[in-house]
Design a protein around this motif. Structure first.
Motif, PDB file in Angstrom:
ATOM      1  N   THR A  66      40.989  -7.270 -10.561  1.00 46.76           N
ATOM      2  CA  THR A  66      39.733  -7.944 -10.238  1.00 46.76           C
ATOM      3  C   THR A  66      38.741  -7.742 -11.374  1.00 46.76           C
ATOM      4  O   THR A  66      38.273  -6.624 -11.594  1.00 46.76           O
ATOM      5  CB  THR A  66      39.124  -7.402  -8.931  1.00 46.76           C
ATOM      6  OG1 THR A  66      40.081  -7.489  -7.864  1.00 46.76           O
ATOM      7  CG2 THR A  66      37.882  -8.202  -8.553  1.00 46.76           C
ATOM      8  N   VAL A  70      33.525 -10.659 -11.021  1.00 51.85           N
ATOM      9  CA  VAL A  70      33.800 -11.345  -9.746  1.00 51.85           C
ATOM     10  C   VAL A  70      32.819 -10.855  -8.677  1.00 51.85           C
ATOM     11  O   VAL A  70      32.638  -9.647  -8.500  1.00 51.85           O
ATOM     12  CB  VAL A  70      35.256 -11.078  -9.299  1.00 51.85           C
ATOM     13  CG1 VAL A  70      35.483 -11.570  -7.868  1.00 51.85           C
ATOM     14  CG2 VAL A  70      36.224 -11.748 -10.253  1.00 51.85           C
ATOM     15  N   PRO A  73      35.803 -10.608  -4.206  1.00 50.95           N
ATOM     16  CA  PRO A  73      37.257 -10.574  -4.441  1.00 50.95           C
ATOM     17  C   PRO A  73      38.049 -11.381  -3.426  1.00 50.95           C
ATOM     18  O   PRO A  73      39.152 -11.839  -3.719  1.00 50.95           O
ATOM     19  CB  PRO A  73      37.583  -9.071  -4.326  1.00 50.95           C
ATOM     20  CG  PRO A  73      36.311  -8.373  -4.624  1.00 50.95           C
ATOM     21  CD  PRO A  73      35.238  -9.256  -4.054  1.00 50.95           C
ATOM     22  N   TRP A 145      36.183  -2.611 -10.408  1.00 49.74           N
ATOM     23  CA  TRP A 145      35.283  -3.595  -9.801  1.00 49.74           C
ATOM     24  C   TRP A 145      34.255  -2.870  -8.935  1.00 49.74           C
ATOM     25  O   TRP A 145      34.601  -1.969  -8.170  1.00 49.74           O
ATOM     26  CB  TRP A 145      36.060  -4.585  -8.948  1.00 49.74           C
ATOM     27  CG  TRP A 145      35.185  -5.624  -8.305  1.00 49.74           C
ATOM     28  CD1 TRP A 145      34.692  -6.751  -8.882  1.00 49.74           C
ATOM     29  CD2 TRP A 145      34.676  -5.599  -6.968  1.00 49.74           C
ATOM     30  NE1 TRP A 145      33.911  -7.446  -7.991  1.00 49.74           N
ATOM     31  CE2 TRP A 145      33.877  -6.756  -6.803  1.00 49.74           C
ATOM     32  CE3 TRP A 145      34.822  -4.712  -5.899  1.00 49.74           C
ATOM     33  CZ2 TRP A 145      33.227  -7.046  -5.612  1.00 49.74           C
ATOM     34  CZ3 TRP A 145      34.167  -5.003  -4.709  1.00 49.74           C
ATOM     35  CH2 TRP A 145      33.378  -6.153  -4.569  1.00 49.74           C
ATOM     36  N   THR A 155      41.434  -1.404 -10.295  1.00 49.40           N
ATOM     37  CA  THR A 155      42.473  -2.409 -10.102  1.00 49.40           C
ATOM     38  C   THR A 155      43.295  -2.569 -11.370  1.00 49.40           C
ATOM     39  O   THR A 155      42.855  -2.217 -12.466  1.00 49.40           O
ATOM     40  CB  THR A 155      41.850  -3.767  -9.716  1.00 49.40           C
ATOM     41  OG1 THR A 155      41.129  -4.300 -10.859  1.00 49.40           O
ATOM     42  CG2 THR A 155      40.884  -3.624  -8.549  1.00 49.40           C
TER      43      THR A 155
END
Length: 258
Positions: A66, A70, A73, A145, A155
């Motif tokens: 991710t 972003v 998610p 993230w 991630t």
């Protein structure tokens, strides 16, 4: 491609291969799937001069990359793989290629030969492992993230490249394998820019892996025992699959699983 893999090595084997100070005890995992936690090796903070502390450490991250930018998610595609040929150019992976390269220990991976649409041939699962056994290190990328409330999730994605001759009979992509003598160079994001390690993102040697036909029980995440790697008689003969590198199909999609 790498959509399922296994890690059945002992913590002691990981300590020796990757030069780690410690690895928490963990069970053998025979069917690791996307969104699950995976063990990765990262470069640790630079130790003090003269220190005997190792410059690598192991940690758990979520398999499913991710990007930091972003916002939600849940509305973003699940990125379990990144194409090595174009990762440096893609907004999702560009920063991680420069600053957050990792190693993903594995005992091997699963791949599926899927016949062309309309064919009467059945799909066949394969367990792809190093011929000599032991642990293999896949090249990976990591990103942390952060949500609006300040919580963080580490991630990761596994880099893939065009398949070598062995794997190409099953699928046209395969994970990038980093040999032990190149661990330091791959993890060194301080002095090694993406262009400096581009030579590492190539298919494994032709005789590195062997492909074992296995049951389709591996398709179900709930099936997680060693029987998943038992050899079976293939459901059909294995025809050659086209190699996209030999054709100009113009497909550089990063958001597909393959």
């Amino acid at each position: 491609m790498c959509g399922r893999f296994a890690l059945t090595a002992s913590p002691e084997e990981l300590l020796e291969l990757f030069g780690l100070l410690k690895v928490e005890d963990f069970p053998a995992r025979f069917n690791i799937a996307p969104t699950q936690p995976i063990l990765v090796v990262v470069a640790s903070e630079r130790p003090e001069p003269g220190s005997n502390l190792p410059d690598r450490k192991a940690m758990l991250v979520r398999w499913g990359f991710t990007p930091a930018w972003v916002k939600d998610p849940r509305s973003f595609p699940l990125l379990i793989n990144a194409r090595a040929e174009t990762a440096t150019e893609k907004a999702a992976f560009r920063a991680a290629m420069r600053h957050r390269r990792i190693l993903v220990p594995a005992s091997g991976f699963y791949e599926w030969h899927r016949p062309p649409k309309g064919s009467r041939e059945a799909s066949q699962a394969y367990w792809v492992r190093p011929k000599k056994g032991g642990i293999v290190a896949f090249a990976g990328l990591m990103e942390t993230w952060s949500s609006a409330d300040g919580s963080e999730v580490d991630t990761a994605a596994i880099l893939t490249t065009g398949a070598n001759k062995t794997v190409r009979q099953i699928h046209d992509r395969m994970p990038v394998v980093v040999p032990p003598e190149e661990f330091s160079r791959w993890l060194d994001c301080r002095t090694q820019e993406p262009r400096d390690i581009a030579d590492l993102m190539s298919p494994a040697p032709e005789d590195f892996f062997e492909a074992i036909p296995v049951s389709d029980r591996v398709n179900k995440v709930a099936n997680a025992g060693p029987d998943l790697q038992e050899e079976i008689t293939p459901v059909a003969s294995l025809p050659a699959v086209r190699n996209p590198a030999d054709e100009r199909d113009g497909d550089n999609g990063q958001l597909t699983l393959f």
